[in-house]
Design a protein around this motif. Structure first.
Motif, PDB file in Angstrom:
ATOM      1  N   LEU A  36      -7.277   0.056   6.449  1.00  0.00           N
ATOM      2  CA  LEU A  36      -8.246  -1.025   6.254  1.00  0.00           C
ATOM      3  C   LEU A  36      -7.680  -2.079   5.315  1.00  0.00           C
ATOM      4  O   LEU A  36      -7.841  -3.277   5.506  1.00  0.00           O
ATOM      5  CB  LEU A  36      -9.545  -0.470   5.676  1.00  0.00           C
ATOM      6  CG  LEU A  36     -10.647  -0.146   6.679  1.00  0.00           C
ATOM      7  CD1 LEU A  36     -11.829   0.469   5.970  1.00  0.00           C
ATOM      8  CD2 LEU A  36     -11.060  -1.406   7.412  1.00  0.00           C
ATOM      9  N   LYS A  37      -7.009  -1.601   4.287  1.00  0.00           N
ATOM     10  CA  LYS A  37      -6.406  -2.537   3.326  1.00  0.00           C
ATOM     11  C   LYS A  37      -5.358  -3.398   4.011  1.00  0.00           C
ATOM     12  O   LYS A  37      -5.302  -4.615   3.804  1.00  0.00           O
ATOM     13  CB  LYS A  37      -5.725  -1.751   2.196  1.00  0.00           C
ATOM     14  CG  LYS A  37      -6.587  -1.625   0.960  1.00  0.00           C
ATOM     15  CD  LYS A  37      -5.767  -1.010  -0.143  1.00  0.00           C
ATOM     16  CE  LYS A  37      -6.152  -1.611  -1.461  1.00  0.00           C
ATOM     17  NZ  LYS A  37      -5.855  -0.749  -2.579  1.00  0.00           N
ATOM     18  N   LYS A  84      -5.162  -4.092   7.177  1.00  0.00           N
ATOM     19  CA  LYS A  84      -5.808  -4.983   8.131  1.00  0.00           C
ATOM     20  C   LYS A  84      -6.486  -6.138   7.392  1.00  0.00           C
ATOM     21  O   LYS A  84      -6.401  -7.301   7.813  1.00  0.00           O
ATOM     22  CB  LYS A  84      -6.838  -4.198   8.947  1.00  0.00           C
ATOM     23  CG  LYS A  84      -7.439  -5.033  10.062  1.00  0.00           C
ATOM     24  CD  LYS A  84      -8.545  -4.313  10.799  1.00  0.00           C
ATOM     25  CE  LYS A  84      -9.104  -5.250  11.863  1.00  0.00           C
ATOM     26  NZ  LYS A  84     -10.314  -4.716  12.476  1.00  0.00           N
ATOM     27  N   ASP A  85      -7.150  -5.790   6.297  1.00  0.00           N
ATOM     28  CA  ASP A  85      -7.901  -6.780   5.537  1.00  0.00           C
ATOM     29  C   ASP A  85      -6.990  -7.874   4.972  1.00  0.00           C
ATOM     30  O   ASP A  85      -7.419  -9.002   4.733  1.00  0.00           O
ATOM     31  CB  ASP A  85      -8.649  -6.080   4.404  1.00  0.00           C
ATOM     32  CG  ASP A  85      -9.642  -6.997   3.738  1.00  0.00           C
ATOM     33  OD1 ASP A  85     -10.483  -7.552   4.451  1.00  0.00           O
ATOM     34  OD2 ASP A  85      -9.547  -7.193   2.517  1.00  0.00           O
ATOM     35  N   ASN A 132     -12.757   7.105   0.166  1.00  0.00           N
ATOM     36  CA  ASN A 132     -12.482   5.887   0.917  1.00  0.00           C
ATOM     37  C   ASN A 132     -12.852   4.633   0.137  1.00  0.00           C
ATOM     38  O   ASN A 132     -12.139   3.631   0.195  1.00  0.00           O
ATOM     39  CB  ASN A 132     -13.199   5.924   2.266  1.00  0.00           C
ATOM     40  CG  ASN A 132     -12.331   6.552   3.336  1.00  0.00           C
ATOM     41  OD1 ASN A 132     -11.492   5.896   3.923  1.00  0.00           O
ATOM     42  ND2 ASN A 132     -12.482   7.844   3.539  1.00  0.00           N
ATOM     43  N   PHE A 158      -9.973   2.026  -0.843  1.00  0.00           N
ATOM     44  CA  PHE A 158      -9.992   0.644  -0.367  1.00  0.00           C
ATOM     45  C   PHE A 158     -10.150  -0.349  -1.513  1.00  0.00           C
ATOM     46  O   PHE A 158      -9.431  -1.337  -1.587  1.00  0.00           O
ATOM     47  CB  PHE A 158     -11.114   0.451   0.655  1.00  0.00           C
ATOM     48  CG  PHE A 158     -11.121  -0.921   1.252  1.00  0.00           C
ATOM     49  CD1 PHE A 158     -10.133  -1.310   2.139  1.00  0.00           C
ATOM     50  CD2 PHE A 158     -12.095  -1.843   0.909  1.00  0.00           C
ATOM     51  CE1 PHE A 158     -10.107  -2.579   2.683  1.00  0.00           C
ATOM     52  CE2 PHE A 158     -12.085  -3.122   1.447  1.00  0.00           C
ATOM     53  CZ  PHE A 158     -11.090  -3.494   2.334  1.00  0.00           C
ATOM     54  N   LEU A 167      -8.873   1.162  14.463  1.00  0.00           N
ATOM     55  CA  LEU A 167      -9.400   0.013  13.730  1.00  0.00           C
ATOM     56  C   LEU A 167      -9.055  -1.302  14.434  1.00  0.00           C
ATOM     57  O   LEU A 167      -9.253  -2.374  13.871  1.00  0.00           O
ATOM     58  CB  LEU A 167      -8.847  -0.013  12.302  1.00  0.00           C
ATOM     59  CG  LEU A 167      -9.398   1.050  11.351  1.00  0.00           C
ATOM     60  CD1 LEU A 167      -8.617   1.046  10.048  1.00  0.00           C
ATOM     61  CD2 LEU A 167     -10.870   0.817  11.075  1.00  0.00           C
ATOM     62  N   GLN A 168      -8.530  -1.203  15.622  1.00  0.00           N
ATOM     63  CA  GLN A 168      -8.123  -2.387  16.397  1.00  0.00           C
ATOM     64  C   GLN A 168      -7.201  -3.290  15.588  1.00  0.00           C
ATOM     65  O   GLN A 168      -7.392  -4.498  15.522  1.00  0.00           O
ATOM     66  CB  GLN A 168      -9.349  -3.164  16.864  1.00  0.00           C
ATOM     67  CG  GLN A 168     -10.172  -2.378  17.877  1.00  0.00           C
ATOM     68  CD  GLN A 168     -11.256  -3.218  18.495  1.00  0.00           C
ATOM     69  OE1 GLN A 168     -11.944  -3.953  17.795  1.00  0.00           O
ATOM     70  NE2 GLN A 168     -11.418  -3.109  19.799  1.00  0.00           N
ATOM     71  N   VAL A 195       0.856  -1.185   0.000  1.00  0.00           N
ATOM     72  CA  VAL A 195       0.000   0.000   0.000  1.00  0.00           C
ATOM     73  C   VAL A 195       0.893   1.236   0.000  1.00  0.00           C
ATOM     74  O   VAL A 195       1.819   1.331   0.788  1.00  0.00           O
ATOM     75  CB  VAL A 195      -0.910   0.020   1.244  1.00  0.00           C
ATOM     76  CG1 VAL A 195      -1.796   1.250   1.233  1.00  0.00           C
ATOM     77  CG2 VAL A 195      -1.755  -1.237   1.311  1.00  0.00           C
ATOM     78  N   LYS A 202      -7.531   6.072   6.505  1.00  0.00           N
ATOM     79  CA  LYS A 202      -8.360   4.947   6.924  1.00  0.00           C
ATOM     80  C   LYS A 202      -8.415   3.841   5.888  1.00  0.00           C
ATOM     81  O   LYS A 202      -8.292   2.659   6.210  1.00  0.00           O
ATOM     82  CB  LYS A 202      -9.756   5.440   7.247  1.00  0.00           C
ATOM     83  CG  LYS A 202      -9.766   6.253   8.522  1.00  0.00           C
ATOM     84  CD  LYS A 202     -11.155   6.498   9.021  1.00  0.00           C
ATOM     85  CE  LYS A 202     -11.145   7.649   9.989  1.00  0.00           C
ATOM     86  NZ  LYS A 202     -11.121   8.966   9.291  1.00  0.00           N
ATOM     87  N   SER A 203      -8.573   4.235   4.601  1.00  0.00           N
ATOM     88  CA  SER A 203      -8.667   3.174   3.591  1.00  0.00           C
ATOM     89  C   SER A 203      -7.329   2.442   3.463  1.00  0.00           C
ATOM     90  O   SER A 203      -7.304   1.235   3.203  1.00  0.00           O
ATOM     91  CB  SER A 203      -9.105   3.749   2.245  1.00  0.00           C
ATOM     92  OG  SER A 203      -8.326   4.853   1.898  1.00  0.00           O
ATOM     93  N   HIS A 204      -6.221   3.161   3.678  1.00  0.00           N
ATOM     94  CA  HIS A 204      -4.919   2.499   3.644  1.00  0.00           C
ATOM     95  C   HIS A 204      -4.840   1.424   4.739  1.00  0.00           C
ATOM     96  O   HIS A 204      -4.460   0.287   4.502  1.00  0.00           O
ATOM     97  CB  HIS A 204      -3.788   3.501   3.874  1.00  0.00           C
ATOM     98  CG  HIS A 204      -3.784   4.655   2.914  1.00  0.00           C
ATOM     99  ND1 HIS A 204      -4.687   5.674   2.972  1.00  0.00           N
ATOM    100  CD2 HIS A 204      -2.976   4.947   1.868  1.00  0.00           C
ATOM    101  CE1 HIS A 204      -4.441   6.541   2.019  1.00  0.00           C
ATOM    102  NE2 HIS A 204      -3.399   6.129   1.324  1.00  0.00           N
TER     103      HIS A 204
END
Lengths: 395, 295, 354
Positions: A222-223, A225-226, B256, B260, A251-252, A208, A218-220
């Motif tokens: 989330l990626k 984490k995902d 977002n 994502f 995001l834990q 990323v 956040k989207s970074h």
């Protein structure tokens, strides 16, 4: 009818002669007088890269210490630092102005950033002006090696390799994600990590990249984490590191973080993340700022005396000292009869010199003086730092 | 990648980011619809207010709430002063000239703040830790994000009531539509303009105080939110309050989603592509009435 | 008294012959600079000339056609990359510059299309988005050299054999800048230029008078982009390096500031603006604590106050306060910019002592 033509020709010839005169004169400026050695450096004191400006101020403190201890063979160092805002157009202007104004510049010290450095590299090398310790870990300084360019900053790619090796071999991590800034610094780290992963027969969990201007990560995250990564190699600037950790907390997401020497200032990172900087593994190319070794203690004590109000004893400031120590050493070795050639010869004689960086070795074909790095880790409280590996060169 | 499972999380994150953009957009809209000035100093005025809040909190030792209130009071003063000292002094200004004046103000504010506080990032401590979260239906919501959305929504509604139901709001609209006539009708046009700047600076200041704890306090902290806010304002139609709020949310969410599901590399330019598409269909923005130009 | 009383006077290249003479003298002086000056002066003059080309090009769009652009750094970048990549592929430099002009113009044409329906802040945000997109694509794509940018081949063109690379580059930049001034001056004397001005004054009225809005608005973007593209190509060689992050929004804003500060809708205005902004960019420096101690009467106290309440390490930022202050002062006191000051000064002396 030929008379006017002749006159014009004579005029042109005299203009021609005048034209050649100043260039010859400019080459005589060496920046060395009986009592002074003129040295210059650029560094961003303002603008987005301003935190890096501490490098230049560290260099300034080193020279001040040298002067107060009596100078070098009867000469004082006159330092000309200038603010280029990390803008190559300003770097070129500043360097040309200093080099071409009497008494000239003997050598360049540190100098922050790849693109400002690249913009003046050819200009300096064509004139044979030595440049010691560019403050950016780029391959451009030593490929191919230049006669007058002495690089100190170990390659970012080497740091990334060592970190990945440690994460896989010692920490048992299998899914490593790479989070990198989309600039040269980030790309180099990314490249090094990919090379090491390939060597180990692994694939990154996810790659990323982040833009310098982004403030919403956040989207970074989330990626990351995902992807289910259990370790993340973080190759970003301090501001983004803070946002990364805060967003990850929200995001834990708590993988093992590993990061570059740029973020090796644990005290500062702990302060600006509000206490999230814990259990971090990072690379370092210099002794840690709070290390209890005599080389560092000497400067830390001097810092209290010399530093400007608002200055902070940290990695960048110390790097400004470490990159330029060999230059001072070279000037000492060159002796009273100082010319650029004698200086370059003296630099080439430096072998295994130990200052606040790793061991420094230059030679006739060797222009990357320092290659040693080590890994360190902050504990769960984020205040205590332990060295994980000894100083070593990455093979 | 779990595509559907992550969707609510991404939408929530987008909304949290978008609610900050909405505040910046509102600030720009308030100034634009009163004085027709594009205020490039909006972001840096907010940055400076955040630093003042940080100073009151850490160096001044004030309780959190009072420090933040102090920051907003400073923001109001800064906005009013900028209008009074610079924009009002302009002689027969052109639209472009006014833009350059706000750019000048931006540089002055930026220079002053970086001189006073330096370029190193700082932490803005809040009573809420970023790790305080609540999980609802699989979506992780941090208290900070929830607070951001709540504060932003409250501010927007209050603003909406104020500008649409109060005399002051009416005066602002009258000033924009026809300054000379508004003045003849007994509206103190200059006072209204100064008030608009103060109000906008406060709204921007709130955005700054919400960005600060989630990121870090440094001279460039508002550069990105400000650009997105500008985009949101244009998307919403530049003169419409509801449009600005909606525009902010849309931009936060689009960004977002794209970041994502597609790529983080081009995340920051996607809103502009969206705006281009939208403006191709509706050239005056989402919620602005299309006006017919008189010749 | 600056009224033009005949149509033919409006069509002349120079208003009066002394003006033409002065211009020739100035051009000659600039051409002779490399004979007596060092690299530094040539660098600064070249930098100013490149900025002047952009300002003049942007002025076609902003000053003459009444549009706005916050994305000219994008055209500048396109020109730089096109020139460098073509030159690396072996295309001769003059040809690469011409190609860069056409490529930038093509993108200008594209950006001009949305401009047909948009104005004011709407157009501003679209052009801003364009600039950001270009910066991002160049920084991301491996083909364009990624974050470091492509390496710039050495400037090999020799206008006058026997002179150094810097001297030859200087002459090429000056030739291009001079060419830009002439070309734009000429353009504004033609049917196209008058169509631009008509659109600025009222696009509806212009359309009624038979000006094809679609064609001329996009053309204004294309022309503006072309000059900016050439300037970008020259800049790449001038710096010897291309870094995608330098083509950012701030650069676009500064380009716009050059035009507005100088005075829109003239030739002299953008030139003055480019000189002012370039010098501010290169020459402004921060202050030191010792500078404050020089202040008479209360120097020590002021310096003490400053060192107590401000960061000594942040003192370089005072340059932004000065920079912003100069922008504000010029715009507050003279909405027409430096050109307006010039006109006022001229008028004052012409009617003196009345």
């Amino acid at each position: 009818m030929f008379q006017p033509l002749l006159r014009i020709a004579a005029l042109a010839a005299s203009v021609f002669a005048v034209a050649l005169a100043p260039t010859a004169q400019a080459q005589q400026l060496t920046g060395v007088t009986d009592t002074e050695i003129h040295i210059a450096a650029w560094g961003p004191q303002t603008g987005p890269a301003a935190p890096w400006g501490a490098v230049t101020r560290g260099t300034a403190m080193l020279f001040q210490m040298v002067n107060d201890a009596g100078g070098i063979h009867g000469r004082k160092i006159v330092f000309h630092p200038f603010d280029d805002q990390y803008n190559p157009a300003k770097t070129v202007a500043g360097v040309k102005e200093l080099v071409e104004k009497a008494p000239g510049i003997f050598a360049m010290a540190s100098g922050v950033g790849t693109s400002p450095g690249l913009a003046v590299k050819d200009y300096l090398m064509e004139r044979g002006i030595p440049w010691v310790g560019p403050a950016a870990g780029s391959l451009h300084w030593v490929t191919p090696p230049q006669k007058a360019l002495f690089a100190m900053y170990p390659l970012y790619a080497d740091e990334a390799k060592l970190l990945v090796r440690h994460l896989v071999d010692k920490e048992g991590k299998k899914k490593i994600a790479i989070f990198y800034a989309s600039d040269e610094y980030g790309e180099n780290g990314h490249r090094g990590a990919m090379a090491e992963l390939t060597r180990l027969g692994l694939k990154p969990a996810v790659e990323v990249s982040v833009n310098q201007a982004d403030r919403d990560l956040k989207s970074h995250l989330l990626k990351l984490k995902d992807s289910g990564a259990d370790a993340v190699l973080m190759w970003v600037n301090p501001t983004h590191a803070v946002i990364t950790l805060k967003t990850a907390a929200a995001l834990q997401f708590s993988p093992q973080w590993a990061t570059s020497s740029t973020l090796s200032d644990a005290v500062m990172m702990q302060a600006i993340t509000g206490g999230l900087w814990k259990n971090m593994i990072y690379a370092s190319f210099g002794e840690l700022p709070d290390a209890d070794v005599p080389q560092v203690k000497k400067y830390r004590d001097a810092f209290a005396k010399y530093a400007q109000q608002g200055e902070r004893w940290g990695v960048f400031f110390m790097a400004g000292i470490g990159f330029v120590e060999p230059l001072v050493e070279g000037l000492q070795r060159a002796g009273r009869d100082l010319t650029r050639d004698s200086f370059i010869k003296a630099m080439e004689s430096i072998k295994g010199y130990k200052g606040v960086m790793g061991r420094v070795t230059f030679g006739p074909g060797e222009r990357q003086g320092q290659r040693e790095i080590f890994l360190a880790r902050t504990d769960d409280t984020g205040t205590k730092v332990t060295q994980l590996t000894p100083w070593a060169e990455v093979k | 990648m779990d595509i559907l499972g992550n969707l609510p999380q991404v939408l929530f994150s987008g909304l949290a980011a978008g609610s900050v953009y909405a505040l910046v957009a509102l600030a720009m809209v308030i100034i634009y619809r009163t004085t027709e000035v594009l205020n490039f100093a909006q972001g840096d005025m907010a940055m400076m207010s955040t630093y003042v809040g940080l100073g009151l909190l850490v160096a001044g030792g004030l309780p959190f709430f009072w420090a933040m209130l102090g920051a907003l009071a400073f923001a109001a003063a800064l906005g009013a002063f900028s209008e009074f000292a610079f924009l009002r002094r302009a002689k027969e200004p052109t639209v472009l000239g006014l833009i350059i004046i706000t750019l000048g103000i931006e540089m002055i504010v930026f220079g002053f703040a970086s001189w006073k506080w330096g370029g190193d990032p700082r932490d803005l401590p809040t009573p809420l830790s970023p790790a305080d979260v609540v999980v609802i239906g699989g979506v992780i919501m941090s208290y900070l994000e929830l607070a951001t959305i709540a504060i932003s929504a409250t501010t927007i509604s209050a603003l909406f009531l104020f500008l649409n139901r109060s005399k002051a709001g009416l005066a602002m609209r009258a000033t924009q539509q026809n300054r000379a006539v508004a003045r003849l009708m007994g509206i103190r046009v200059r006072r209204v303009e100064m008030g608009a700047w103060a109000l906008a600076a406060v709204i921007g200041g709130i955005a700054g105080l919400l960005v600060g704890p989630a990121t870090t306090v440094e001279p460039y902290m508002m550069w990105d939110p400000m650009m997105k806010g500008f985009a949101a304002a244009v998307l919403g139609g530049m003169t419409s309050l509801a449009g600005a709020a909606l525009g902010g949310a849309i931009i936060g969410i689009i960004e977002n989603l794209f970041g994502f599901y597609v790529s983080t590399a081009f995340k920051s330019v996607v809103p502009f592509a969206a705006i281009l598409l939208m403006l191709a269909i509706k050239p005056s923005g989402l919620l602005a009435r299309h006006y017919v130009k008189k010749v | 008294m600056d009224m033009k009383r005949s149509y033919y006077r409006d069509l002349r290249l120079f208003d009066t012959w002394p003006l033409g003479l002065w211009l020739v003298v100035c051009a000659a002086l600039l051409a002779l600079v490399p004979f007596f000056a060092g690299n530094y002066l040539m660098y600064v003059l070249g930098y100013i000339a490149i900025n002047a080309m952009v300002a003049l090009g942007l002025n076609v769009l902003v000053g003459y056609t009444g549009q706005i652009s916050l994305g000219h750094a994008g055209f500048f970048a396109i020109g730089a990359y096109a020139t460098v990549l073509l030159a690396k592929a072996g295309v001769p430099i003059p040809l690469a510059l011409v190609a860069a002009a056409f490529i930038a113009a093509a993108f200008g044409f594209l950006l001009g299309l949305p401009a047909l329906r948009l104005e004011g802040p709407y157009l501003a945000v679209i052009t801003l988005g364009f600039g950001l997109t270009v910066e991002n694509i160049f920084a991301k794509a491996e083909f364009f050299g990624g974050a470091t940018g492509p390496s710039v081949p050495p400037f090999s063109l020799s206008l006058w054999p026997g002179f150094s690379r810097e001297q030859n580059l200087y002459w090429l930049i000056m030739l291009c800048a001079g060419g830009t001034i002439l070309a734009i001056r000429n353009l504004m004397r033609t049917r196209v230029g008058r169509a631009f001005v008509a659109i600025r004054d009222s696009d509806v009225a212009a359309a009624c008078a038979g000006v094809d809005l679609t064609w001329y608005k996009t053309l204004a973007f294309a022309v503006s982009a072309a000059f900016t593209g050439v300037a970008g190509g020259l800049f790449a060689f001038h710096l010897g390096q291309v870094d995608p992050t330098t083509f950012n929004l701030m650069l676009s804003i500064l380009f716009l500031a050059m035009v507005v500060i100088g005075g829109v809708g003239s030739i002299l205005g953008p030139l003055l603006g480019a000189v002012t902004i370039s010098l501010l960019n290169l020459k402004l420096k921060g202050l030191k604590l010792a500078d404050f101690e020089q202040i008479p009467l209360a120097g020590k106290e002021i310096a003490g106050f400053i060192s107590r309440h401000f960061m000594e390490t942040g003192m370089a930022n005072i340059q932004f306060i000065v920079y912003g202050g100069i922008l504000v002062l010029i715009m507050v006191f003279e909405p027409l910019g430096l050109y307006g000051l010039w006109i006022r000064a001229k008028r004052y002396w012409r009617t003196w002592p009345l």
